[in-house]
Every structure is written in structure tokens, then in C-alpha cells.
Design a protein around this motif. Structure first.
Motif, PDB file in Angstrom:
ATOM      1  N   LEU A  27       0.860  -1.185   0.000  1.00 39.81           N
ATOM      2  CA  LEU A  27       0.000   0.000   0.000  1.00 39.81           C
ATOM      3  C   LEU A  27       0.892   1.229   0.000  1.00 39.81           C
ATOM      4  CD1 LEU A  27      -2.736   1.450   0.266  1.00 39.81           C
ATOM      5  CD2 LEU A  27      -2.581   1.107   2.737  1.00 39.81           C
ATOM      6  N   ARG A  81      -6.394   3.811   7.837  1.00 38.09           N
ATOM      7  CA  ARG A  81      -7.051   2.714   8.562  1.00 38.09           C
ATOM      8  C   ARG A  81      -8.367   2.342   7.876  1.00 38.09           C
ATOM      9  NH1 ARG A  81      -6.924   0.305  13.880  1.00 38.09           N
ATOM     10  NH2 ARG A  81      -8.569  -1.251  13.862  1.00 38.09           N
ATOM     11  N   ILE A  84      -7.577   0.262   4.774  1.00 36.86           N
ATOM     12  CA  ILE A  84      -7.124  -1.084   5.126  1.00 36.86           C
ATOM     13  C   ILE A  84      -8.287  -1.947   5.607  1.00 36.86           C
ATOM     14  CG2 ILE A  84      -5.733  -2.362   6.825  1.00 36.86           C
ATOM     15  CD1 ILE A  84      -3.565  -0.242   6.479  1.00 36.86           C
ATOM     16  N   GLU A  85      -9.146  -1.366   6.422  1.00 37.33           N
ATOM     17  CA  GLU A  85     -10.302  -2.125   6.909  1.00 37.33           C
ATOM     18  C   GLU A  85     -11.296  -2.410   5.792  1.00 37.33           C
ATOM     19  OE1 GLU A  85     -11.995  -0.047  10.218  1.00 37.33           O
ATOM     20  OE2 GLU A  85     -10.740  -1.118  11.655  1.00 37.33           O
ATOM     21  N   LEU A  89      -7.441  -5.774   4.326  1.00 33.70           N
ATOM     22  CA  LEU A  89      -6.018  -6.015   4.102  1.00 33.70           C
ATOM     23  C   LEU A  89      -5.350  -6.514   5.377  1.00 33.70           C
ATOM     24  CD1 LEU A  89      -5.073  -2.824   2.023  1.00 33.70           C
ATOM     25  CD2 LEU A  89      -5.793  -5.070   1.189  1.00 33.70           C
ATOM     26  N   ASP A  90      -4.397  -7.417   5.191  1.00 35.27           N
ATOM     27  CA  ASP A  90      -3.643  -7.961   6.322  1.00 35.27           C
ATOM     28  C   ASP A  90      -2.273  -8.377   5.819  1.00 35.27           C
ATOM     29  OD1 ASP A  90      -3.263  -8.776   8.995  1.00 35.27           O
ATOM     30  OD2 ASP A  90      -3.703 -10.853   8.459  1.00 35.27           O
ATOM     31  N   LEU A  94       3.445  -1.453   4.126  1.00 46.93           N
ATOM     32  CA  LEU A  94       2.990  -0.069   4.023  1.00 46.93           C
ATOM     33  C   LEU A  94       4.174   0.795   3.632  1.00 46.93           C
ATOM     34  CD1 LEU A  94       0.711   2.045   4.453  1.00 46.93           C
ATOM     35  CD2 LEU A  94       1.492   2.224   6.836  1.00 46.93           C
ATOM     36  N   GLY A 115      -2.799  -4.421  10.492  1.00 50.78           N
ATOM     37  CA  GLY A 115      -2.756  -4.978   9.143  1.00 50.78           C
ATOM     38  C   GLY A 115      -1.400  -4.922   8.469  1.00 50.78           C
ATOM     39  N   VAL A 116      -0.413  -4.324   9.127  1.00 51.97           N
ATOM     40  CA  VAL A 116       0.888  -4.093   8.501  1.00 51.97           C
ATOM     41  C   VAL A 116       1.935  -5.018   9.110  1.00 51.97           C
ATOM     42  CG1 VAL A 116       2.731  -2.394   8.097  1.00 51.97           C
ATOM     43  CG2 VAL A 116       0.322  -1.674   8.041  1.00 51.97           C
TER      44      VAL A 116
END
Length: 271
Positions: A27, A81, A84-85, A89-90, A94, A115-116
Motif C-alpha cells: 500500500l 485505517r 485497510i479495513e 487487508l492484512d 505499508l 494490518g501491517v
């Protein structure tokens, strides 16, 4: 594939998702005053290598909504955030350039790196873009104040001057104009407001110590915007970090040494 994600009731963020079925996800958060298109020379290559590349336009820039407020690092990291939510994403990498790097640092501290699994900082504006009593390595405060004033009086001229100091390697006039046009896509008020954030933000010093994932720091030694000592401070402040100097790059290392940039990033992801 481009689409929008709502981060506030009246604010939508533009997202470009390349190779959604890729094996590993990166990302990207762009720097000031550009947008996700600045990573064109990564997006041309990395998806072909099997990676999922997601670029966003921060609020106020590119194709995203341009509200009057919300240009502090807290709010902009909250936007990350939401992205990502929303995309579930997981275990992602980043990556952030310049101000995008500062936002990434704040995200890691404020959201506990949700998630990073890996962080990559590209010419990041952390821990401080400007000189402070405890940190004499940044730009002079009055130089940033002038950027703000010039943004409010003759933004195209300011953008042209900023572009002239951005790259170390020679760039063609068309490429310079391409970069200039990215800056024009932003709103004037958001361009100025983010620069004001540079002046007031001091919490990134403590944020560095909150980062608990492996971190790659890529930084041009000829950077005239985020001076190289910033990278050294990041390396000192972040446990489990690795600093890679780019000997032939300025602030635009993602283009100045794009082959090296892409290789270092891929090698880091595969470690």
C-alpha cells in the motif's frame, strides 16, 4: 481498477488497486503535493512480478475529495485505517514517500500497525521536516512559511520551484510537466494546510519508537527537501530498521534510481 472509499460521511478517498490477486500487497502513500500517480514506475513493474499494488490519493489531493479540514497526520492516518479495513487487508507492506512516510509513521503508532507486517519509508518527512531546538537537521522554519505564503499567492510558481529541486537526475521537460500537473490536481487549501502541519507536528519523534515491524528506509543523499540526516534519525529511532542510501538520488528517488528502488523494495518484501 479505481474506486472510492468513504472515510467520513462527506469525504471519499480515491484508491487504485492493481493486480488484486497478487501474492503480496504493498500500500503506497504518496508525498506532497502529488498523488498516487507518482509511483507510476513502480506500478508499471511490480504487478508484473506478482505483487498487488494499491495506491491512494490522500484527502485534498489527486482524485480524492478535498474537504476544508482534516490535514493533520492523525486524521490522514485514520483515512489509511479506513482503506485497510474496507479492503480487508492484512500482512501488508505499508510504504510512504515524504509526507506520506510521516503519515505511515503516525499510522504505525496511532493504530498499532493494524494490518501491517512491514514498513517502507521513502525520503520520509520524519521525525521533523523542519529544524527544531532538539533537531537541527531539517529545513529552516522560514523556508516552509515561504512555501505556505507562495502557495496562497502563486501556487503554480511554487509548484514549479518545488519540482525543480525534487529530482537529482536529469528529467525531461515533459516529465517535469507531468509532475507539475500532479501538484495542480490538489486543492490550494489542502496544499497549504499540509505544509502548516509540518510546522506544528512534533510527535513523530516518539512515534518512531512505537514501530515494531521490520522497516526499510530508502533515502537519497542529495535530497533537498527531506535532508539525509532525517533518514539517519529514522534508523536510530526505529528498532529493526535498515537504511539504504541512494547515492545518485534527490527527493524523487523512486524515479532517480527507479531500478534500484524497485529491487530494494522487492528484496525487502521477500525477506
Amino acid at each position: 481498477m479505481g474506486f472510492y472509499i468513504k472515510v467520513e460521511p462527506d469525504v471519499k478517498i480515491y484508491v487504485e488497486d492493481l493486480n488484486p490477486d497478487g501474492c503480496k500487497t504493498i500500500l503506497f502513500i504518496h508525498g506532497w503535493p502529488a498523488n498516487h500517480k507518482m509511483f507510476e514506475y513502480q506500478f508499471n513493474k511490480l504487478p508484473k512480478m506478482g505483487y498487488r499494488c494499491i495506491g491512494i490519493d490522500c484527502r485534498g489531493f489527486g482524485n480524492s475529495d478535498k474537504p476544508w479540514n482534516g490535514y493533520d497526520y492523525d486524521t490522514m492516518s485514520d483515512d489509511i485505517r479506513c482503506v485497510i479495513e474496507s479492503l480487508n487487508l492484512d500482512d501488508i507492506t505499508l510504504g510512504g514517500h515524504s509526507t506520506g512516510g510521516a503519515i505511515a509513521v503516525r499510522y504505525m503508532a496511532r493504530h498499532n500497525g493494524y494490518g501491517v507486517s512491514k514498513l517502507a519509508l521513502f525520503a520520509a518527512a520524519a521525525p521533523s521536516l523542519i529544524q527544531r531546538p532538539c533537531f537541527p537537521y531539517g529545513l529552516k522554519r522560514e523556508d516552509v512559511v515561504k512555501i505556505i505564503q507562495d502557495t496562497e499567492t502563486d501556487r503554480p510558481k511554487m509548484l514549479k520551484g518545488f519540482g525543480d529541486m525534487f529530482f537529482f537526475q536529469h528529467v525531461t521537460e515533459p516529465l517535469s510537466d507531468w509532475f507539475f500537473q500532479m501538484g495542480l490536481q490538489a486543492a490550494g487549501w489542502s496544499t497549504a494546510a499540509v505544509a502548516v502541519t509540518w510546522l506544528d507536528e512534533e510527535r513523530l519523534f516518539s512515534d518512531l519508537g512505537e514501530i515494531g515491524v521490520p522497516t526499510l528506509i530508502l533515502h537519497g543523499i542529495h535530497d533537498k527537501v527531506c535532508l539525509f540526516p532525517l533518514a539517519e534519525a529514522q534508523h536510530e529511532g526505529i528498532c529493526n530498521s535498515r537504511l539504504v542510501p541512494f547515492k545518485y538520488s534527490g527527493h524523487g528517488l523512486f524515479y532517480d534510481e527507479r531500478e534500484k528502488f524497485n529491487k530494494e523494495l522487492v528484496d525487502f518484501i521477500e525477506e
